[in-house]
Each structure stands twice: as structure tokens, then as C-alpha cells.
Design an enzyme around this catalytic site. Structure first.
Site, PDB file in Angstrom:
ATOM      1  N   HIS A   1       0.910   2.849   9.098  1.00  0.00           N
ATOM      2  CA  HIS A   1       1.352   1.859   8.124  1.00  0.00           C
ATOM      3  C   HIS A   1       0.092   0.786   8.081  1.00  0.00           C
ATOM      4  CE1 HIS A   1       2.734  -1.824   6.095  1.00  0.00           C
ATOM      5  NE2 HIS A   1       4.113  -1.191   5.384  1.00  0.00           N
TER       6      HIS A   1
ATOM      7  N   ASP B   1       5.859   1.910  16.681  1.00  0.00           N
ATOM      8  CA  ASP B   1       5.831   1.049  15.337  1.00  0.00           C
ATOM      9  C   ASP B   1       7.622   1.930  15.008  1.00  0.00           C
ATOM     10  OD1 ASP B   1       6.854   0.188  12.936  1.00  0.00           O
ATOM     11  OD2 ASP B   1       5.212   0.550  11.799  1.00  0.00           O
TER      12      ASP B   1
ATOM     13  N   GLN C   1      10.771   2.311  10.230  1.00  0.00           N
ATOM     14  CA  GLN C   1      10.774   3.523   9.684  1.00  0.00           C
ATOM     15  C   GLN C   1      12.109   4.059  10.258  1.00  0.00           C
ATOM     16  OE1 GLN C   1      11.053   3.969   6.448  1.00  0.00           O
ATOM     17  NE2 GLN C   1       9.580   1.939   6.541  1.00  0.00           N
TER      18      GLN C   1
ATOM     19  N   LYS D   1      15.151  -3.442   6.886  1.00  0.00           N
ATOM     20  CA  LYS D   1      15.441  -1.665   7.492  1.00  0.00           C
ATOM     21  C   LYS D   1      17.106  -1.732   7.655  1.00  0.00           C
ATOM     22  CE  LYS D   1      10.853  -1.615   6.145  1.00  0.00           C
ATOM     23  NZ  LYS D   1      10.192  -1.129   5.729  1.00  0.00           N
TER      24      LYS D   1
ATOM     25  N   CYS E   1       1.261   1.147   1.854  1.00  0.00           N
ATOM     26  CA  CYS E   1       0.245   0.624   2.584  1.00  0.00           C
ATOM     27  C   CYS E   1       0.277   1.802   3.930  1.00  0.00           C
ATOM     28  CB  CYS E   1       1.897  -0.807   3.216  1.00  0.00           C
ATOM     29  SG  CYS E   1       2.193  -2.164   2.004  1.00  0.00           S
TER      30      CYS E   1
END
Length: 408
Positions: A125, A202, A205, A228, A366
Site C-alpha cells: 500500500h 503492515d 488487511q 478494518k 493505493c
């Protein structure tokens, strides 16, 4: 909070927004990778805070302040337990994943010099690319990229061969937001640590689908966003190992992050407050804890299993449509499908689906380097959550078929 039994039909009753109509059609919400919906149980926690004990935290002896402080710190402990961090002070409350990444990127400035190398993956991202580019500009370090193949999987041999004593940091997403690929972060972390490099993952997700264990992963930093995870926007968390958080300088100056202030010198508070300047999103932090309660009551394993069923069913049905191509065909994948219809711009498909009440995301998500790799302007992305139904998958498939007929 009441115990929730996993039943997709019953669970949908917890989400008020799923009852609305869009353009006269029942809403089919398939944009969960961008933001998940929020159950009534979490909304009620936010309302309760503002209705009963709205006050600033850590700064008052009065009852409301103490109640707010206790609720906020309980939420921090819930996050710690959910992700199995060793200490609660290793959980830094943030405004979201991007905030956490920038916090680390700022702190790393003093640890790099010209000629040092940092690695990112080709499927990041933008929030896990741009801060590291800015870091390289500040320090003279070099940015290297772990390549990917046409299936949407990382080519790790190239990365492993490139690791050296000049490698300082490695940054990678746990799951690609654009492709749904689950990356082998366990191997990446182990190899990076083998050359003395630190690793930030990261987890934005991954967190809705995988209950990541910080101690088992032995990761140095892991970032997440509440929105999320059925929580509110504007709040998240950065996990960091104690030894790294103690090394990093504060990201911002102000109230809360200090121990003592004089005009001659300021000393900083201990962890985690050293990184939490100013008044935080108090209601959001408390609601983040409530969202984790909600998900754990259902069971993260059951959520993942059901979402995998949705993914497999949707994939098989969409692939029956002539001219439809899916991007991201990795062996390990979560409930995201990025696709295009041959000869049709993804924006046009998304617009037509919206007229049918079906919410998907279109564009580069993104993750523009991924789109450049495939030489496409973007994709249509349908992303599924545990409150979606097989019937909604059917509506998506019929909508895409109709789009193919009308736009071709």
C-alpha cells in the site's frame, strides 16, 4: 456484551447499515478491505462513553476522568491479549496504520546512514512505500524492492539473495489489500533477523482475517487499524518490541508524553505514553476494544473459515463470466477478489454495480505499483466479510454479468 454465536443470518442483524437501500436496491456491501461495517454492540459503546463518562484521560482525579482512563487502558490490554504482545506498554495507540508506520519511519532516521539498505515488497500500500522513500531522502539510504510474479506472489529468492550486512530494515504487508495474497511473513522475519535487520509488518488487511501472534512471529513492529476490524475510524495501534520502542525518539511533542518540563530541558514519559502526545481518540480506543470483544465472541477461526468459503464460491462463479480476469491468484489468499472485464474500464463497472446497490471499490487501491506491473489502470475489487452471504455473492455475479452485457 452478549455472547455472539456464529450464524451469518443472525450476525447481519447486528449491523444496522446492512438494512438500508441504495438506489432502491438492498445494499450489498463488498468494500470491506477499505473499511468494515460496525455492529450495534460497538456503536452502543461509543454512545455510552459520550452519554455517561466523557472526560479526558490520565489527567484528572475526578470520577469521570478515572472511569474514562480505566476504560481506555482496558482497551489497550484487550489489544495486547488479542495479538499476544508480551507487555501492554508495547501497544501504542494511534490514529491508524498509516500513523503507526510514519511514527516508526520518523524514529528510524537516526539509525540510518548513506549506503544502508531498506526493503519493501512490490505489493505494498502507498502508506508502506512513501514514508520509506521519505526516510531514504532524509538519510541517503537505498530503497530496494522484493519483486512479485504474475500470480501476485512475492519472489523471495531475489530478496534472500539481496540481504546483506547493509540491510537495516524490512517492511512488508501481511496481506495485500489489492490482491488478497497472504505473504509468508514468518520466513521474511526470520531471514531479515538473520542479518540483524528489524522488520515492520503492515497488518491492516490481515487483522480482520488472521489473529497474528506477536511473540510467535518475533516481529519488531506490527501495525493495525480499528476500522478494518468492525471498529471506528481514526484509531489503531502500533505494536513494537520494548527494546525498539525504548530506542526510538518520540514522534510528537506535547502533553501526555512528558515526565517533566522546564524551559531548560524536558524529559519524556515511559512507554507507552512517550508516543501518545495530546488527547487521543478516547471513545474510539474504547470502542476498538469492544470490537475485538465482538470478533472474539464469534471466533476468529470461524470467521476465517466462512470468509474462505465466500472467496472460493465467488471466485468459481466469477470465472464463469467470459472476458473476466482475476488479478491475484496466489496459493495463499484471503477474501479479496480484484478483477477486470476485458475492454471495460473498472470505474464503469463499479458505477453500474452501484446502481444495483452493490458497493465495490475501483481504481489502483493505493497500490499503484501493482497496477503498473500488470499494465492496467486499476481493478474492480470485491472484498468479503463474515456478515456477507452467499446470496450477496450471487447478486455480485449477476451484476457483473449485466455490466459485461451493457458495457461491452
Amino acid at each position: 456484551m452478549k455472547t455472539v454465536t456464529f450464524d451469518p443470518v443472525k450476525i447481519r442483524e447486528d449491523f444496522p447499515i446492512l438494512n438500508r437501500k441504495v438506489h432502491g436496491q438492498p445494499l450489498v456491501y463488498l468494500d470491506n478491505a477499505a473499511t468494515s461495517q460496525t455492529p450495534r454492540q460497538v456503536i452502543d459503546v461509543i454512545v455510552d462513553y459520550y452519554s455517561r463518562y466523557n472526560a479526558n484521560i490520565h489527567r484528572g482525579v475526578h470520577t469521570l476522568s478515572q472511569e474514562a482512563t480505566d476504560a481506555y487502558e482496558r482497551a489497550r490490554i484487550k489489544i495486547q491479549h488479542h495479538f499476544n504482545a508480551k507487555h501492554s506498554h508495547e501497544i501504542i495507540m494511534t490514529s491508524g496504520t498509516t500513523h503507526g508506520i510514519n511514527m516508526v519511519a520518523s524514529g528510524f532516521t537516526s539509525f540510518l546512514e548513506p549506503g544502508d539498505e531498506i526493503w519493501v515488497s512490490a505489493m505494498e500500500h502507498h502508506s508502506n512505500i512513501v514514508p520509506w522513500q521519505m526516510l531514504c531522502e532524509r538519510t541517503g539510504a537505498q530503497l530496494r524492492v522484493i519483486p512479485m510474479n504474475v500470480k501476485g506472489e512475492l519472489v523471495l529468492d531475489s530478496f534472500y539473495e539481496g540481504l546483506s550486512e547493509r540491510t537495516r530494515f524490512v517492511f512488508c504487508n501481511h496481506i495485500s489489500n489489492a490482491l488478497g495474497t497472504i505473504n509468508p511473513i514468518e520466513d521474511i522475519i526470520e531471514r531479515a533477523h538473520g542479518v540483524g535487520a528489524a522488520v515492520l509488518i503492515d497488518g491492516a488487511q490481515a487483522a480482520p482475517h488472521i489473529k497474528a501472534d506477536m511473540q510467535a512471529l518475533d516481529v519488531d513492529f506490527y501495525t493495525i487499524s480499528a476500522h478494518k476490524l468492525c471498529g471506528p475510524t481514526g484509531v489503531g495501534a502500533l505494536y513494537g518490541k520494548t527494546e525498539w520502542l525504548e530506542k526510538l525518539p518520540p514522534y510528537q511533542g506535547g502533553g501526555e508524553m512528558i515526565a517533566e518540563v522546564t524551559f531548560e530541558k524536558t524529559t519524556y514519559a515511559g512507554l507507552p505514553h512517550k508516543f501518545e502526545a495530546g488527547t487521543p481518540n478516547i471513545s474510539g480506543g474504547i470502542a476498538f476494544g469492544a470490537a475485538l470483544d465482538y470478533l472474539n465472541a464469534i471466533g476468529m477461526g470461524e470467521i476465517a473459515a466462512y470468509e474462505t468459503e465466500l472467496l472460493h464460491y465467488a471466485t468459481s462463479e466469477l470465472l464463469k463470466i467470459p472476458g473476466l480476469k482475476i488479478y491475484g491468484e496466489g496459493v495463499r489468499k484471503t477474501s479479496v477478489i480484484s478483477f477486470n472485464l476485458e475492454g471495460i474500464h473498472p470505474y464503469d463497472v463499479g458505477t453500474l454495480l452501484d446502481q444495483m446497490g452493490i458497493a465495490v471499490r475501483t481504481g489502483h487501491h493505493c497500490a499503484q505499483p501493482i497496477m503498473d506491473f500488470y499494465q492496467i489502470p486499476g481493478t474492480v475489487r470485491a472484498s468479503f466479510a463474515f456478515y456477507n452471504s452467499m446470496a450477496e455473492v450471487d447478486r455480485l455475479v449477476e451484476g457483473v454479468k449485466k455490466a459485461a452485457q451493457m458495457l461491452s
